[in-house]
Design a protein around this motif. Sequence first.
Motif, PDB file in Angstrom:
ATOM      1  N   GLY A  81       6.289   3.585 -15.107  1.00 17.46           N
ATOM      2  CA  GLY A  81       5.193   4.257 -14.418  1.00 17.46           C
ATOM      3  C   GLY A  81       4.537   3.351 -13.387  1.00 17.46           C
ATOM      4  N   PRO A  82       3.920   3.938 -12.353  1.00 24.25           N
ATOM      5  CA  PRO A  82       3.276   3.148 -11.296  1.00 24.25           C
ATOM      6  C   PRO A  82       1.941   2.555 -11.727  1.00 24.25           C
ATOM      7  N   VAL A  83       2.009   1.584 -12.641  1.00 24.12           N
ATOM      8  CA  VAL A  83       0.823   0.823 -13.043  1.00 24.12           C
ATOM      9  C   VAL A  83       0.984  -0.580 -12.469  1.00 24.12           C
ATOM     10  N   PHE A  84       0.170  -0.915 -11.471  1.00 28.59           N
ATOM     11  CA  PHE A  84       0.244  -2.226 -10.831  1.00 28.59           C
ATOM     12  C   PHE A  84      -0.691  -3.176 -11.577  1.00 28.59           C
ATOM     13  N   VAL A  85      -0.131  -4.237 -12.150  1.00 27.85           N
ATOM     14  CA  VAL A  85      -0.894  -5.174 -12.963  1.00 27.85           C
ATOM     15  C   VAL A  85      -1.348  -6.354 -12.105  1.00 27.85           C
ATOM     16  N   ILE A  86      -2.641  -6.608 -12.123  1.00 30.01           N
ATOM     17  CA  ILE A  86      -3.184  -7.820 -11.502  1.00 30.01           C
ATOM     18  C   ILE A  86      -3.777  -8.664 -12.619  1.00 30.01           C
ATOM     19  N   ALA A  87      -3.107  -9.762 -12.935  1.00 32.23           N
ATOM     20  CA  ALA A  87      -3.586 -10.680 -13.972  1.00 32.23           C
ATOM     21  C   ALA A  87      -4.152 -11.916 -13.308  1.00 32.23           C
ATOM     22  N   THR A  88      -5.317 -12.357 -13.746  1.00 28.28           N
ATOM     23  CA  THR A  88      -5.933 -13.561 -13.189  1.00 28.28           C
ATOM     24  C   THR A  88      -6.052 -14.616 -14.273  1.00 28.28           C
ATOM     25  N   ALA A  89      -5.891 -15.872 -13.878  1.00 31.76           N
ATOM     26  CA  ALA A  89      -5.938 -16.979 -14.839  1.00 31.76           C
ATOM     27  C   ALA A  89      -6.482 -18.218 -14.158  1.00 31.76           C
ATOM     28  N   SER A 103      -2.198   1.154 -27.593  1.00 30.81           N
ATOM     29  CA  SER A 103      -3.086   2.244 -27.186  1.00 30.81           C
ATOM     30  C   SER A 103      -3.627   2.016 -25.781  1.00 30.81           C
ATOM     31  N   ALA A 104      -4.029   0.792 -25.478  1.00 27.38           N
ATOM     32  CA  ALA A 104      -4.567   0.477 -24.149  1.00 27.38           C
ATOM     33  C   ALA A 104      -3.507   0.673 -23.072  1.00 27.38           C
ATOM     34  N   LEU A 105      -2.284   0.226 -23.341  1.00 26.44           N
ATOM     35  CA  LEU A 105      -1.214   0.359 -22.355  1.00 26.44           C
ATOM     36  C   LEU A 105      -0.829   1.822 -22.163  1.00 26.44           C
ATOM     37  N   ALA A 106      -0.852   2.602 -23.239  1.00 25.60           N
ATOM     38  CA  ALA A 106      -0.546   4.028 -23.128  1.00 25.60           C
ATOM     39  C   ALA A 106      -1.596   4.737 -22.279  1.00 25.60           C
ATOM     40  N   THR A 107      -2.859   4.360 -22.464  1.00 25.56           N
ATOM     41  CA  THR A 107      -3.927   4.962 -21.657  1.00 25.56           C
ATOM     42  C   THR A 107      -3.770   4.598 -20.189  1.00 25.56           C
ATOM     43  N   ALA A 108      -3.431   3.338 -19.906  1.00 23.63           N
ATOM     44  CA  ALA A 108      -3.221   2.904 -18.519  1.00 23.63           C
ATOM     45  C   ALA A 108      -2.077   3.685 -17.877  1.00 23.63           C
ATOM     46  N   GLU A 109      -0.987   3.879 -18.625  1.00 24.73           N
ATOM     47  CA  GLU A 109       0.146   4.624 -18.066  1.00 24.73           C
ATOM     48  C   GLU A 109      -0.224   6.086 -17.828  1.00 24.73           C
ATOM     49  N   ALA A 110      -1.067   6.644 -18.692  1.00 24.54           N
ATOM     50  CA  ALA A 110      -1.492   8.029 -18.505  1.00 24.54           C
ATOM     51  C   ALA A 110      -2.352   8.188 -17.256  1.00 24.54           C
ATOM     52  N   ARG A 170       0.841  -1.190   0.000  1.00 21.58           N
ATOM     53  CA  ARG A 170       0.000   0.000   0.000  1.00 21.58           C
ATOM     54  C   ARG A 170       0.890   1.260   0.000  1.00 21.58           C
ATOM     55  N   ASP A 171       0.555   2.245  -0.805  1.00 21.79           N
ATOM     56  CA  ASP A 171       1.297   3.517  -0.907  1.00 21.79           C
ATOM     57  C   ASP A 171       2.715   3.342  -1.445  1.00 21.79           C
ATOM     58  N   SER A 172       2.986   2.229  -2.125  1.00 25.88           N
ATOM     59  CA  SER A 172       4.341   1.989  -2.613  1.00 25.88           C
ATOM     60  C   SER A 172       4.695   2.838  -3.827  1.00 25.88           C
ATOM     61  N   TRP A 173       3.749   3.603  -4.363  1.00 27.27           N
ATOM     62  CA  TRP A 173       4.004   4.469  -5.508  1.00 27.27           C
ATOM     63  C   TRP A 173       4.310   5.904  -5.076  1.00 27.27           C
ATOM     64  N   LEU A 174       4.289   6.167  -3.753  1.00 27.63           N
ATOM     65  CA  LEU A 174       4.520   7.516  -3.259  1.00 27.63           C
ATOM     66  C   LEU A 174       6.009   7.839  -3.220  1.00 27.63           C
ATOM     67  N   ALA A 175       6.313   9.138  -3.154  1.00 27.89           N
ATOM     68  CA  ALA A 175       7.713   9.579  -3.075  1.00 27.89           C
ATOM     69  C   ALA A 175       8.374   9.054  -1.808  1.00 27.89           C
ATOM     70  N   LEU A 194       4.356  -8.242 -23.008  1.00 26.13           N
ATOM     71  CA  LEU A 194       5.477  -8.705 -22.196  1.00 26.13           C
ATOM     72  C   LEU A 194       6.563  -7.639 -22.089  1.00 26.13           C
ATOM     73  N   THR A 195       6.888  -7.009 -23.209  1.00 24.25           N
ATOM     74  CA  THR A 195       7.919  -5.973 -23.202  1.00 24.25           C
ATOM     75  C   THR A 195       7.516  -4.817 -22.307  1.00 24.25           C
ATOM     76  N   TRP A 196       6.267  -4.399 -22.428  1.00 26.54           N
ATOM     77  CA  TRP A 196       5.784  -3.313 -21.570  1.00 26.54           C
ATOM     78  C   TRP A 196       5.820  -3.717 -20.105  1.00 26.54           C
ATOM     79  N   LEU A 197       5.416  -4.932 -19.802  1.00 23.36           N
ATOM     80  CA  LEU A 197       5.396  -5.414 -18.427  1.00 23.36           C
ATOM     81  C   LEU A 197       6.794  -5.407 -17.828  1.00 23.36           C
TER      82      LEU A 197
END
Length: 517
Positions: free
Chosen positions: A371-379, A321-328, A256-261, A363-366
């Motif tokens: 940027g602080p984009v935390f990915v939760i992938a479910t399978a 495009s989707a990954l760019a939007t997520a990073e934004a 929690r809060d790991s993206w803060l300064a 994969l390359t983006w991951l």
Amino acid sequence: MPPFRSALTHLLQARFPLLFVESFEEQRVLDEIDAAVAGLKTPRALWRWSATEGLRRAGGPPERETHAPAAMLQGVARVHERAVFVLSDLHAFLGDGTQQADPLTVRALRDVVRDFRAGELARTVIVVAPVLRIPPELEKDVTVVDFALPGEPEIRDLLEGMIIRNRDTVHVALDERGRDRLTKAALGMTLAEAENAVSLAMVNGSALTESDVELVLAEKAQTIRKTGLLELVRSEIDLADVGGLDALKSWLDKRRDSWLAEAAAYGLPAPKGVLITGVPGCGKSLTAKAAAAAWGLPLIRMDIGRVFAGLVGASEHNMRSALATAEACAPCVLWVDEIDKGFAGAGTASDTGTSARVFGTFLTWLQEKTGPVFVIATANRIENLPPEFLRKGRFDEIFFVDLPDSYERADIWRLHLTRRPAGPAGGPELTPELLRELAGISEGFSGAEIEQAVVSGLFEAYFDRRALTAADLLHAVRNTVPLSTLHAAQVAELREWAKLRAVPASRSLGNDGLAPE
């Protein structure tokens, strides 16, 4: 100097003949091009073209008979001065996968590139378009220049400017924290979309308050949804509302809060994400929603199925495009649900190549994202994923969600029975004895199956217009055949796979069928 302007300046100085800028923010791109051209050490004339106005030098009248793209490009070739030509509507003539590009336009553009490259004068064509369309004939001639969505400084400047312009008509009750929250809420939108959202907030009661953050988020949800690839998911549940999975919840809570300064000052990198696999119906998707809500971050869901469009090259573009939007939108949580179905077969003999390319982009983006984009992938079926997806470094951790043990089943029963009113008279008293009995009789049940047993019991009680009883719940359980029985071999196979490859999402408390007193 902004990154785009700096990159564009270097390309112009290097005399690249053909550039392509993909963005829906045409005016913002044009402003940045104007600034880059004005800042060049060697002056260049600025020419513009659109299908409605034709070709014209900045500040001058339009050239005659230059509305058609081929005629316009022939006019460009006749300009003998150092110049930058900005073309706004050319993408409409470059094909889109369903129709062929206009051959005259493509030929004329190739001629221009040839002449610019061989000539002594520094001349560059810049195509500005909302979609990336590059005919095969031009792939080796064009250079794509990235233009990011506005960041926090740009949106904050927009907000402050709107507050100043409307200070006589709009009451502003925003402190520094409120302005910061409103700015972050608009991340992931274009400047025009952000301006519309803030304008709507201002006319909503003729005041701008911190409560308007919800209105801006609702507007952003509409913006993200229009892409067809992402969805902003609103969730009110917390990690405490997820039954069991103590090890996974503890792991998430510590980040929690790991993206803060403050975390960066500890030398901590922003966490990449987590892959959650396991038995269906045991809380994987629920955990993704709860984590985002607990962290106070927007939850963006990616639909992998929609990424794979029918047009050639469109799938790779959709993923970027989707990954760019997520990073934004960062900091945020990107939830990729059932990723095994989206990428199953990538790189195999049955793959035409599209899945492998889209998978490679992800994969390359991951691996490289900063940027602080935390990915939760479910399978559900982890064996369907390519091996390179599971290697260390892609995710911070891989968790396996097993069927709940007796202690967790009791917790899940308690959560679902507490959450529902169970009629005007209430439900049964949740005594330790009742919870022990329910946990014991529901051995082998997933969390989703326990929830459905509660719902079935409620239907029985509602039919008779009476309160829910323990007998209703026990009857519902006895009439349910759990997935662990129907597909026992598959569950056993999943557990065997996870022994050496994943971390248990639950602290092992024993599956003795009895909940603790």
